[in-house]
Scaffold this motif. Structure first.
Motif, mmCIF file in Angstrom:
data_model
loop_
_atom_site.group_PDB
_atom_site.id
_atom_site.type_symbol
_atom_site.label_atom_id
_atom_site.label_comp_id
_atom_site.label_asym_id
_atom_site.label_seq_id
_atom_site.Cartn_x
_atom_site.Cartn_y
_atom_site.Cartn_z
ATOM 1 N N ARG A 126 -11.550 -4.092 -49.221
ATOM 2 C CA ARG A 126 -12.496 -4.769 -48.308
ATOM 3 C C ARG A 126 -12.627 -6.401 -49.308
ATOM 4 N N THR A 127 -12.686 -7.192 -48.384
ATOM 5 C CA THR A 127 -12.974 -8.376 -49.095
ATOM 6 C C THR A 127 -14.492 -8.833 -49.205
ATOM 7 N N ASP A 128 -14.823 -9.904 -49.841
ATOM 8 C CA ASP A 128 -16.503 -10.487 -49.718
ATOM 9 C C ASP A 128 -16.727 -10.879 -48.229
ATOM 10 N N THR A 129 -15.860 -11.055 -47.575
ATOM 11 C CA THR A 129 -16.008 -11.431 -46.197
ATOM 12 C C THR A 129 -16.363 -10.272 -45.019
ATOM 13 N N GLU A 130 -16.114 -9.208 -45.759
ATOM 14 C CA GLU A 130 -16.233 -7.618 -44.915
ATOM 15 C C GLU A 130 -14.990 -7.636 -44.210
ATOM 16 N N SER A 131 -13.938 -8.275 -44.522
ATOM 17 C CA SER A 131 -12.596 -8.094 -43.757
ATOM 18 C C SER A 131 -11.930 -7.135 -44.632
ATOM 19 N N SER A 132 -10.635 -7.018 -44.587
ATOM 20 C CA SER A 132 -9.845 -6.183 -45.279
ATOM 21 C C SER A 132 -8.376 -7.027 -45.895
ATOM 22 N N THR A 133 -7.877 -6.558 -46.951
ATOM 23 C CA THR A 133 -6.591 -7.229 -47.255
ATOM 24 C C THR A 133 -5.571 -6.282 -47.988
ATOM 25 N N LEU A 134 -4.559 -6.338 -47.985
ATOM 26 C CA LEU A 134 -3.460 -5.516 -48.340
ATOM 27 C C LEU A 134 -2.724 -6.344 -49.525
ATOM 28 N N GLN A 135 -2.963 -5.745 -50.858
ATOM 29 C CA GLN A 135 -2.416 -6.554 -52.000
ATOM 30 C C GLN A 135 -1.478 -5.618 -52.657
ATOM 31 N N GLN A 136 -0.462 -6.256 -53.505
ATOM 32 C CA GLN A 136 0.507 -5.594 -54.393
ATOM 33 C C GLN A 136 0.024 -5.877 -55.890
ATOM 34 N N ILE A 137 -0.157 -5.064 -56.504
ATOM 35 C CA ILE A 137 -0.389 -5.333 -57.875
ATOM 36 C C ILE A 137 0.693 -4.846 -58.903
ATOM 37 N N PRO A 138 1.220 -5.678 -59.597
ATOM 38 C CA PRO A 138 2.258 -5.193 -60.683
ATOM 39 C C PRO A 138 1.575 -4.418 -61.885
ATOM 40 N N VAL A 139 2.188 -3.613 -62.428
ATOM 41 C CA VAL A 139 1.607 -2.819 -63.517
ATOM 42 C C VAL A 139 2.641 -2.771 -64.507
ATOM 43 N N ASN A 140 2.544 -3.574 -65.654
ATOM 44 C CA ASN A 140 3.311 -3.851 -66.713
ATOM 45 C C ASN A 140 2.852 -3.205 -68.021
ATOM 46 N N ASP A 141 3.476 -2.165 -68.267
ATOM 47 C CA ASP A 141 3.255 -1.166 -69.381
ATOM 48 C C ASP A 141 1.652 -0.766 -69.234
ATOM 49 N N GLY A 142 1.226 -0.386 -68.212
ATOM 50 C CA GLY A 142 -0.226 0.208 -68.066
ATOM 51 C C GLY A 142 -1.064 -1.025 -67.774
ATOM 52 N N ARG A 143 -0.594 -2.121 -67.693
ATOM 53 C CA ARG A 143 -1.532 -3.228 -67.779
ATOM 54 C C ARG A 143 -1.513 -3.737 -66.025
ATOM 55 N N PRO A 144 -2.552 -3.750 -65.266
ATOM 56 C CA PRO A 144 -2.417 -4.135 -63.949
ATOM 57 C C PRO A 144 -2.931 -5.695 -63.735
ATOM 58 N N TYR A 145 -2.114 -6.352 -62.826
ATOM 59 C CA TYR A 145 -2.195 -7.899 -62.594
ATOM 60 C C TYR A 145 -2.520 -8.010 -61.271
ATOM 61 N N VAL A 146 -3.370 -8.569 -60.774
ATOM 62 C CA VAL A 146 -3.482 -9.084 -59.305
ATOM 63 C C VAL A 146 -2.290 -9.985 -58.743
ATOM 64 N N ASN A 147 -1.691 -9.614 -57.940
ATOM 65 C CA ASN A 147 -0.568 -10.791 -57.390
ATOM 66 C C ASN A 147 -0.668 -11.175 -56.105
ATOM 67 N N GLY A 148 -1.729 -11.451 -55.534
ATOM 68 C CA GLY A 148 -1.690 -11.915 -54.145
ATOM 69 C C GLY A 148 -1.850 -10.995 -53.110
ATOM 70 N N GLU A 149 -1.948 -11.572 -51.959
ATOM 71 C CA GLU A 149 -1.997 -10.559 -50.655
ATOM 72 C C GLU A 149 -0.577 -10.548 -49.992
ATOM 73 N N LEU A 150 -0.459 -9.301 -49.338
ATOM 74 C CA LEU A 150 0.759 -8.998 -48.616
ATOM 75 C C LEU A 150 0.438 -9.109 -47.234
ATOM 76 N N PHE A 151 -0.679 -8.833 -46.861
ATOM 77 C CA PHE A 151 -1.242 -8.834 -45.268
ATOM 78 C C PHE A 151 -2.567 -9.056 -45.264
ATOM 79 N N VAL A 152 -3.000 -9.630 -44.331
ATOM 80 C CA VAL A 152 -4.517 -9.991 -44.054
ATOM 81 C C VAL A 152 -4.539 -9.773 -42.525
ATOM 82 N N PRO A 153 -5.069 -8.635 -41.979
ATOM 83 C CA PRO A 153 -5.221 -8.427 -40.593
ATOM 84 C C PRO A 153 -6.285 -9.146 -39.711
ATOM 85 N N PRO A 154 -6.173 -9.374 -38.665
ATOM 86 C CA PRO A 154 -6.864 -10.343 -38.069
ATOM 87 C C PRO A 154 -8.178 -9.881 -37.866
#
Length: 666
Positions: free
Chosen positions: A333-361
């Protein structure tokens, strides 16, 4: 054109037309024409299949359209419409291309549980979105069970199927890479079903059940059956690559645990610092556990250690899954009460937020999401294997994959199925199979516990040397640190005057701990057994357990004065009888030990015993009460006897009823 008339000002071609395909449908999107005014009345989608064109009207407020089926060879174009008519259409293009490019089937998609709310009524259905550039969710089917599902879903390790529940009472599986596939119900009549996890070998599904204020974790076969209960006060199961253990959340302490995936599964590890963890999921390579804590994604090593958080985003997480061992797929869920689909790379156990794949209407929510598409998979293997490995794997659906295997960090390239390695040491080993294609790669990981210790086996019965019965039941047992899986039973046989033949199989791979064998009169039987453990290790054959069934008196030579008698009381219904003195019965034998079958009674006499004409002793047939078919040991030969046994009556007027002779070569 008449004087004073103007050309119709039809709109120009819609801009940025793109056609993306999922495994089950088409996502067509576009932008407004460059000369867009205020008078657009809508759009027209043109679909052409094998020269047949169909048109579909789209209202002016929408800039996308969906086809809920994949039609081979179909092309799509879009035209804008205003009061003056329909403008020119875009260049026809097939799915998964920029318009006009060559057709290419999708290699990936994301399957989601997607909630749509209309007029205050919400419905959650299974759908798919294109991995890149998606504008909408394409329903997996236009009708049927996938049109009304619970929020939590899980994918099979091969990337081809999804497991979902309905009304928290039933479990279903459905292929997600085949249009219009029919779901299969594998469990019904349950209650409180929430989160699910499909085992890496594809054979079992673990799920959480909320029960009377607590939650329990259960496991059921992927094709159905009766669930087993792993334990209660546990939630959110996720399989590890050994297919024998689960990561769960302990509802009492709030910490993550690793437990055995069996009835009353023991806790193997408790992870410090994981309080408040939600939705834990183990990576396919078995190295990491990802989970939500408050608004951030955390990653902790399966072997234990300190959690590493990603930068917090949004207000909470709805689902988290691994696209591969280095990439997380997160619905939140986002701060605006909508939702988002994200991909998060994990490099040697360390996750990084990498932007949105899809935001539904607006009015739509992605509840959970899993990456879908053919992957390399390791077929089901035993939890414990022997030192000589042969592990099949499957690359079905991958286009000309370049495959390599890595065993305990040592690479084999190229690698073909099955992966084989001999003489592997006892312990836990890691097999990684990676298949690389242009633009993508998949891997499968399996933990293999190698057991090189052979079991032991022993024969527990029978304990007799001679039996008159027509059958004998041989009993045996085994022991092993991992459990005995099966037994092999063999025999060798010798006649009264003959040698043993070669060993022959009686039973092979039997799980029974006894075997009944038929016995022929006049033969000695020697039985041996070996045990096989769950890893395939074999014990040595046990020492032979030998016993004989006597031959009938009719096979003994009888001097004049003996009478051949018949009576049901005698062994095999016959006896050779006399009351005379000094007359003999005889038989040729090969023997270490011999047993006479005869009647004992109060008026029975004695017999002198001769081996190859030499007197070796006597036997007494006296007994106060009559005993038919008595087994009477004869004197033990000083050396192995090859030749004759002669039994001579000692006195006259007494009863002699000789019933048979048992010979033991052992």
């Amino acid at each position: 054109m008449a004087s004073g008339e103007q050309a119709a000002a039809v709109p120009s071609v819609p801009a940025g037309v793109r056609v993306k395909g999922t495994f089950t449908g088409i996502d067509l999107a576009w932008s407004l024409p460059a000369d867009e005014g205020t008078g657009l009345t809508g759009f027209v989608v043109h679909r052409s299949v094998n020269g047949t064109e169909s048109t579909y009207s789209v209202p002016p407020t929408k800039l996308n359209w969906q086809d809920t089926e994949r039609l081979p060879g179909a092309t799509y174009s879009v035209a804008a419409v205003d009061a003056d008519g329909e403008g020119p259409a875009s260049i026809p293009g097939p799915a998964d291309t920029v318009p006009g490019a060559r057709f290419a089937a999708p290699t990936d998609a994301i399957t989601v549980a997607h909630t749509v709310t209309n007029d205050g009524v919400s419905r959650t259905f299974l759908g798919q979105i294109a991995v890149q550039g998606a504008t909408q969710v394409i329903p997996l089917a236009t009708s049927g069970p996938t049109q009304q599902v619970d929020k939590a879903i899980a994918a099979s390790a091969d990337g081809r199927q999804v497991v979902f529940s309905q009304g928290q009472t039933s479990l279903w599986t459905v292929p997600a890479v085949v249009p219009h596939a029919q779901p299969v119900k594998i469990l019904d009549g349950s209650s409180g079903i929430t989160e699910k996890s499909w085992s890496p070998d594809g054979t079992r599904i673990a799920f959480e059940r909320e029960q009377s204020g607590t939650s329990c974790v259960e496991v059921v076969g992927a094709t159905g059956g009766t669930p087993i209960r792993v334990g209660c006060n546990l939630a959110a199961p996720s399989w590890l690559p050994d297919n024998q253990t689960l990561i769960v959340k302990d509802q009492v302490t709030g910490k993550l645990q690793r437990i055995q995936a069996k009835v009353g599964g023991a806790v193997l590890t408790t992870y410090a610092g994981t309080e408040l963890a939600q939705h834990p999921v183990a990576s396919p390579n078995g190295l990491w556990i990802a989970y939500f804590k408050n608004t951030s994604v955390n990653v902790i090593p399966v072997a234990g250690g300190s959690p590493v958080p990603a930068y917090p985003y949004g207000t909470g997480g709805d689902s988290i899954s691994w696209a591969n061992s280095a990439l997380l797929l997160v619905a939140r869920r986002t701060d605006t009460e909508s939702s988002t689909l994200q991909q998060i790379p994990v490099n040697d156990g360390r996750p990084y937020v990498n932007g949105e794949l899809f935001v539904p209407p607006a009015g739509e929510t992605v509840e959970s999401a899993v990456w879908q598409g053919p992957r390399v998979t390791i077929t089901p293997t035993a939890a414990i294997v022997g030192p000589n490995l042969s592990v099949p794997f499957d690359t079905t659906g991958l286009v000309s994959p370049d495959v390599y295997c890595e065993f305990d960090g040592v690479k084999t390239e190229p690698c073909t199925s099955p992966f084989q390695k001999a003489g592997v040491a006892a312990g836990v080993h890691t097999l990684r199979v990676r298949a690389g294609e242009i633009g993508r790669g998949t891997e499968a990981v399996r933990w293999l516990t190698v057991d090189s210790t052979a079991p032991t086996a022993r024969i527990t019965g029978p304990t007799y040397d001679v039996t008159k019965a027509a059958t004998a039941t041989v009993t045996y047992a085994g022991s092993d640190n991992t459990g005995v899986a099966s037994y092999d039973v063999r025999w060798r046989i010798a006649s009264t005057a003959g040698n043993f033949g070669a060993y022959a199989s009686v039973k092979s791979g039997t799980t029974a701990t006894s075997v009944a064998i038929g016995l022929a009169a006049g033969y000695e039987y020697c039985i041996s057994v070996r045990a096989r453990d769950v890893a395939g290790n074999l014990s040595a054959w046990t020492a032979d357990k030998c016993f004989s069934r006597p031959s009938d008196d009719r096979l003994m030579g009888a001097a004049k004065g003996w009478v051949r008698a018949s009576n049901r009381a005698y062994y095999l219904g016959t006896a050779t009888a006399t009351t005379a003195k000094g007359i003999s019965v005889s038989r040729s034998v090969q023997a270490k030990r011999l047993f006479l079958i005869a009647t004992k009674c109060v008026t029975c006499g004695g017999l002198n015993v001769y081996y190859n004409g030499k007197y070796v002793g006597a036997v007494n047939l006296y007994k106060a009460t009559t005993e038919y078919q008595a087994i009477i040991p004869l004197p033990v030969p000083a050396t192995f006897l090859t030749g004759s046994v002669l039994l001579t009556t000692r006195t006259s007027g007494q009863i002699y009823q000789v019933d048979g002779l048992a010979v033991r070569r052992t």
